[in-house]
Design an enzyme around this catalytic site. Structure first.
Site, mmCIF file in Angstrom:
data_model
loop_
_atom_site.group_PDB
_atom_site.id
_atom_site.type_symbol
_atom_site.label_atom_id
_atom_site.label_comp_id
_atom_site.label_asym_id
_atom_site.label_seq_id
_atom_site.Cartn_x
_atom_site.Cartn_y
_atom_site.Cartn_z
ATOM 1 N N THR A 145 -39.442 -26.807 -35.273
ATOM 2 C CA THR A 145 -38.882 -27.025 -34.103
ATOM 3 C C THR A 145 -39.243 -26.602 -33.067
ATOM 4 O OG1 THR A 145 -37.037 -28.221 -35.666
ATOM 5 C CG2 THR A 145 -36.560 -28.057 -33.328
ATOM 6 N N ASP A 185 -24.522 -7.575 -35.578
ATOM 7 C CA ASP A 185 -25.781 -8.026 -36.478
ATOM 8 C C ASP A 185 -25.186 -7.773 -38.103
ATOM 9 O OD1 ASP A 185 -27.632 -7.580 -38.556
ATOM 10 O OD2 ASP A 185 -28.673 -6.021 -38.079
ATOM 11 N N GLY A 234 -30.646 -17.106 -29.567
ATOM 12 C CA GLY A 234 -32.071 -17.484 -29.997
ATOM 13 C C GLY A 234 -32.424 -19.036 -29.858
ATOM 14 N N PHE A 235 -33.604 -19.463 -29.929
ATOM 15 C CA PHE A 235 -34.190 -20.643 -29.293
ATOM 16 C C PHE A 235 -33.248 -22.076 -29.767
ATOM 17 C CE2 PHE A 235 -36.745 -23.906 -31.730
ATOM 18 C CZ PHE A 235 -36.608 -24.879 -30.277
ATOM 19 N N ASN A 255 -21.713 -12.210 -45.818
ATOM 20 C CA ASN A 255 -20.293 -11.826 -44.844
ATOM 21 C C ASN A 255 -20.215 -12.582 -44.292
ATOM 22 O OD1 ASN A 255 -20.717 -8.645 -45.099
ATOM 23 N ND2 ASN A 255 -22.434 -8.772 -43.959
ATOM 24 N N LYS A 267 -14.583 -17.883 -46.284
ATOM 25 C CA LYS A 267 -13.942 -18.191 -47.410
ATOM 26 C C LYS A 267 -12.560 -17.743 -46.958
ATOM 27 C CE LYS A 267 -13.349 -14.908 -51.297
ATOM 28 N NZ LYS A 267 -13.457 -13.862 -51.706
ATOM 29 N N GLY A 269 -33.537 -13.130 -29.879
ATOM 30 C CA GLY A 269 -32.750 -13.704 -28.880
ATOM 31 C C GLY A 269 -32.778 -13.542 -27.814
ATOM 32 N N THR A 281 -31.281 -9.363 -43.679
ATOM 33 C CA THR A 281 -30.237 -10.708 -42.841
ATOM 34 C C THR A 281 -29.592 -11.966 -43.659
ATOM 35 O OG1 THR A 281 -30.927 -10.049 -40.681
ATOM 36 C CG2 THR A 281 -30.983 -12.217 -40.529
ATOM 37 N N TYR A 316 -38.715 -13.330 -45.703
ATOM 38 C CA TYR A 316 -38.106 -14.724 -45.692
ATOM 39 C C TYR A 316 -38.575 -15.656 -46.022
ATOM 40 C CZ TYR A 316 -37.956 -19.223 -41.693
ATOM 41 O OH TYR A 316 -37.225 -19.473 -40.803
HETATM 42 P P1 NAD Z 1 -34.730 -17.451 -33.206
HETATM 43 O O1 NAD Z 1 -36.070 -16.293 -33.552
HETATM 44 O O2 NAD Z 1 -35.281 -18.279 -31.723
HETATM 45 O O3 NAD Z 1 -33.534 -17.350 -33.081
HETATM 46 C C1 NAD Z 1 -33.154 -16.043 -34.635
HETATM 47 C C2 NAD Z 1 -31.366 -15.506 -33.735
HETATM 48 O O4 NAD Z 1 -31.722 -14.698 -34.049
HETATM 49 C C3 NAD Z 1 -31.976 -14.458 -32.242
HETATM 50 O O5 NAD Z 1 -31.619 -15.138 -31.440
HETATM 51 C C4 NAD Z 1 -31.759 -13.365 -33.247
HETATM 52 O O6 NAD Z 1 -31.960 -12.186 -31.991
HETATM 53 C C5 NAD Z 1 -30.931 -13.679 -34.178
HETATM 54 N N1 NAD Z 1 -30.767 -12.820 -35.391
HETATM 55 C C6 NAD Z 1 -31.679 -11.799 -36.035
HETATM 56 N N2 NAD Z 1 -31.737 -11.351 -36.547
HETATM 57 C C7 NAD Z 1 -30.055 -11.521 -37.094
HETATM 58 C C8 NAD Z 1 -28.937 -10.433 -37.309
HETATM 59 N N3 NAD Z 1 -29.292 -9.145 -38.167
HETATM 60 N N4 NAD Z 1 -27.257 -10.557 -36.940
HETATM 61 C C9 NAD Z 1 -28.211 -11.031 -35.742
HETATM 62 N N5 NAD Z 1 -28.614 -11.922 -35.468
HETATM 63 C C10 NAD Z 1 -29.779 -12.170 -35.811
HETATM 64 O O7 NAD Z 1 -35.219 -18.818 -34.349
HETATM 65 P P2 NAD Z 1 -34.817 -20.371 -34.252
HETATM 66 O O8 NAD Z 1 -36.175 -21.201 -34.689
HETATM 67 O O9 NAD Z 1 -33.820 -20.088 -33.436
HETATM 68 O O10 NAD Z 1 -34.402 -20.247 -35.646
HETATM 69 C C11 NAD Z 1 -33.075 -19.715 -35.699
HETATM 70 C C12 NAD Z 1 -32.575 -19.994 -37.439
HETATM 71 O O11 NAD Z 1 -32.902 -21.367 -37.716
HETATM 72 C C13 NAD Z 1 -33.148 -19.613 -37.997
HETATM 73 O O12 NAD Z 1 -32.071 -18.699 -39.274
HETATM 74 C C14 NAD Z 1 -34.432 -20.007 -38.699
HETATM 75 O O13 NAD Z 1 -34.837 -19.552 -39.762
HETATM 76 C C15 NAD Z 1 -33.894 -21.322 -38.873
HETATM 77 N N6 NAD Z 1 -35.186 -22.251 -38.774
HETATM 78 C C16 NAD Z 1 -36.155 -22.285 -37.399
HETATM 79 C C17 NAD Z 1 -37.159 -23.135 -38.127
HETATM 80 C C18 NAD Z 1 -37.547 -23.489 -36.634
HETATM 81 O O14 NAD Z 1 -38.865 -24.323 -36.588
HETATM 82 N N7 NAD Z 1 -37.333 -23.191 -35.305
HETATM 83 C C19 NAD Z 1 -37.441 -23.749 -38.945
HETATM 84 C C20 NAD Z 1 -36.974 -23.073 -39.903
HETATM 85 C C21 NAD Z 1 -35.686 -22.619 -39.847
HETATM 86 N N1 UDP Z 2 -16.481 -10.459 -45.236
HETATM 87 C C1 UDP Z 2 -16.199 -10.127 -43.858
HETATM 88 N N2 UDP Z 2 -15.385 -11.186 -42.995
HETATM 89 C C2 UDP Z 2 -14.170 -11.287 -43.339
HETATM 90 C C3 UDP Z 2 -14.516 -11.376 -44.778
HETATM 91 C C4 UDP Z 2 -15.130 -11.120 -45.674
HETATM 92 O O1 UDP Z 2 -17.916 -9.993 -42.515
HETATM 93 O O2 UDP Z 2 -13.049 -12.155 -42.222
HETATM 94 C C5 UDP Z 2 -17.175 -9.615 -45.667
HETATM 95 C C6 UDP Z 2 -16.731 -8.631 -46.608
HETATM 96 O O3 UDP Z 2 -17.704 -7.595 -45.680
HETATM 97 C C7 UDP Z 2 -16.881 -9.068 -48.109
HETATM 98 C C8 UDP Z 2 -18.493 -9.738 -47.865
HETATM 99 O O4 UDP Z 2 -17.757 -10.486 -46.350
HETATM 100 O O5 UDP Z 2 -18.915 -7.852 -48.137
HETATM 101 C C9 UDP Z 2 -17.861 -11.302 -49.437
HETATM 102 O O6 UDP Z 2 -16.682 -11.177 -49.222
HETATM 103 P P1 UDP Z 2 -16.006 -12.277 -50.035
HETATM 104 O O7 UDP Z 2 -14.300 -12.407 -50.194
HETATM 105 O O8 UDP Z 2 -17.280 -13.368 -50.374
HETATM 106 O O9 UDP Z 2 -16.463 -10.712 -51.566
HETATM 107 P P2 UDP Z 2 -15.862 -9.118 -51.194
HETATM 108 O O10 UDP Z 2 -15.076 -9.076 -50.222
HETATM 109 O O11 UDP Z 2 -15.184 -9.342 -52.728
HETATM 110 O O12 UDP Z 2 -16.712 -8.326 -51.484
#
Ligand code: NAD
Ligand code: UDP
Ligand code: UDP
Length: 313
Positions: free
Chosen positions: A175, A58, A12-13, A99, A105, A38, A92, A145
């Site tokens: 930003t 994801d 992403g950005f 996750n 942890k 992104g 997300t 959000y």
């Molecule tokens: P962006 O949209 O360019 O970047 C977000 C990235 O996350 C993208 O590359 C997108 O593909 C990826 N993404 C979205 N959902 C996903 C998922 N489920 N799994 C994996 N990847 C996923 O935006 P940005 O401006 O770079 O923002 C980055 C972070 O900073 C975000 O969390 C945003 O909330 C936070 N933020 C940004 C600003 C700003 O002004 N730029 C302000 C406040 C907070």
């Molecule tokens: N998790 C993960 N990667 C790791 C360890 C955990 O993605 O290396 C995820 C896992 O799927 C879990 C979540 O993180 O659902 C929260 O983990 P935590 O150990 O806190 O809780 P629990 O496993 O008891 O749900």
């Protein structure tokens, strides 16, 4: 051995700038992204570097990797993108945080959350200090959000209290800079793309609403400083540039810098659009010895250069 760092939202950005900075500092960097907003081209220059790896994933699904530090940036950030599939946006933020916290942890990694000034909603306190709890609509179009990010903060602090995780929560204010998506819908990219294409500049509402704009390099500097702080420092900590401008002022500045003849048109104000926003950054100054250095004019000039090149492609 080099430190291994995970950057979610790495294509992403902000993520792409952070990955570049970390690789430059000698870290081994794993970028994770589902490419929702992104793009691979944002990290194209890193792809041949053996210290960098990009993984399509994801964050709402578990992720098993071995790292020392995590920057959790995955989440669409512009209103048009986060409102396109609002359920996925909340997932997300919330499932993604669970996750990444679960991962932190298991591998005992330090984890930084990209939180947001939207935590404060449409603020009734100005400028906003970290102690302000905010004025947030829980059921509006921005809520997926805002409330997703608020719940993520809750999760970070509960993992910290309950499991002793090392956390850092950054509340980022608007930003901007190179690598913003040209059709991202955010105000700076919209105005610049409109001005460069000779299309009307779209101001929502009467343009009197304000934002405070931080140039990306300043923000990335603050990110790395925050990650390096003592474990006792958790945040939340505001990161942004306190110089506040109205959208009308921003439009005029963009027109001037691009020497554009675009006229300004007024469109309806989206619902729950905050009227004003300005970070109180006293805490960041004190704890990180940090203050933004790039003026709006300089930052816009660099961003305009980027969009000129992109639009020419
Ligand atoms: P962006 O949209 O360019 O970047 C977000 C990235 O996350 C993208 O590359 C997108 O593909 C990826 N993404 C979205 N959902 C996903 C998922 N489920 N799994 C994996 N990847 C996923 O935006 P940005 O401006 O770079 O923002 C980055 C972070 O900073 C975000 O969390 C945003 O909330 C936070 N933020 C940004 C600003 C700003 O002004 N730029 C302000 C406040 C907070
Ligand atoms: N998790 C993960 N990667 C790791 C360890 C955990 O993605 O290396 C995820 C896992 O799927 C879990 C979540 O993180 O659902 C929260 O983990 P935590 O150990 O806190 O809780 P629990 O496993 O008891 O749900
Ligand atoms: N905005 C605008 N014209 C546009 C895009 C946005 O006037 O083409 C306004 C928007 O209504 C808001 C401000 O600019 O008041 C900042 O919008 P953005 O989406 O960049 O960020 P956020 O509202 O999340 O701070």
């Amino acid at each position: 051995m080099e430190k291994r760092v995970l950057v979610t939202g790495g294509a992403g950005f902000l993520g792409s700038h952070l990955c570049a900075r970390l690789v430059k500092e000698g870290y081994e960097v794993l970028g994770v992204d589902n490419f929702y907003t992104g793009r691979r081209r944002n990290v194209a220059s890193l792809m041949t570097n053996p210290a960098f790896e990009l993984m399509r994933h994801d964050v709402t699904f578990p992720l098993y990797v071995e790292v020392d530090e995590i920057y959790n940036l995955a989440c669409p950030a512009s209103p048009i993108h986060y409102q396109f599939d609002p359920v996925q946006t909340t997932k997300t933020s919330v499932h993604g945080a669970i996750n990444m916290l679960g991962l932190a942890k298991r591998v005992k990694a330090k984890i930084l959350q990209a939180s947001t000034s939207e935590i404060y909603g449409d603020p009734s306190v100005h400028p906003q200090p970290e102690s302000y709890w905010g004025n947030v609509n829980p059921i509006g179009t921005r809520s997926c959000y805002d409330e997703g990010k608020r719940c993520a903060e809750t999760l970070f602090f509960d993992y910290h209290r309950q499991h002793g995780l090392k956390i850092k929560v950054a509340r980022i204010f608007n930003t901007y800079g190179p690598n913003m998506h040209p059709h991202d819908g955010r105000v700076v990219s919209n105005f610049i793309v409109q001005a460069l294409s000779g299309n009307p500049i779209t101001i929502y509402g009467d343009g009197s609403q304000t934002r405070s704009f931080c140039y990306v390099d300043d923000l990335i500097e603050a990110f790395t400083r925050l990650m390096a702080t003592d474990d006792a420092i958790t945040g939340p900590i505001n990161l942004g540039n306190p110089n506040e401008f109205s959208m009308l002022e921003l439009a005029e500045e963009v027109r001037r810098i691009t020497s554009s003849k675009s006229n300004i048109v007024f469109k309806p104000l989206p619902s729950d659009d905050p009227a004003q926003r300005q970070p109180d950054i006293r805490l960041a100054k004190q704890l990180l010895n940090w203050t933004p250095t790039v003026s709006l004019r300089d930052g816009l000039e660099r961003t305009v250069d980027y969009f000129r090149r992109r639009l020419a492609d």
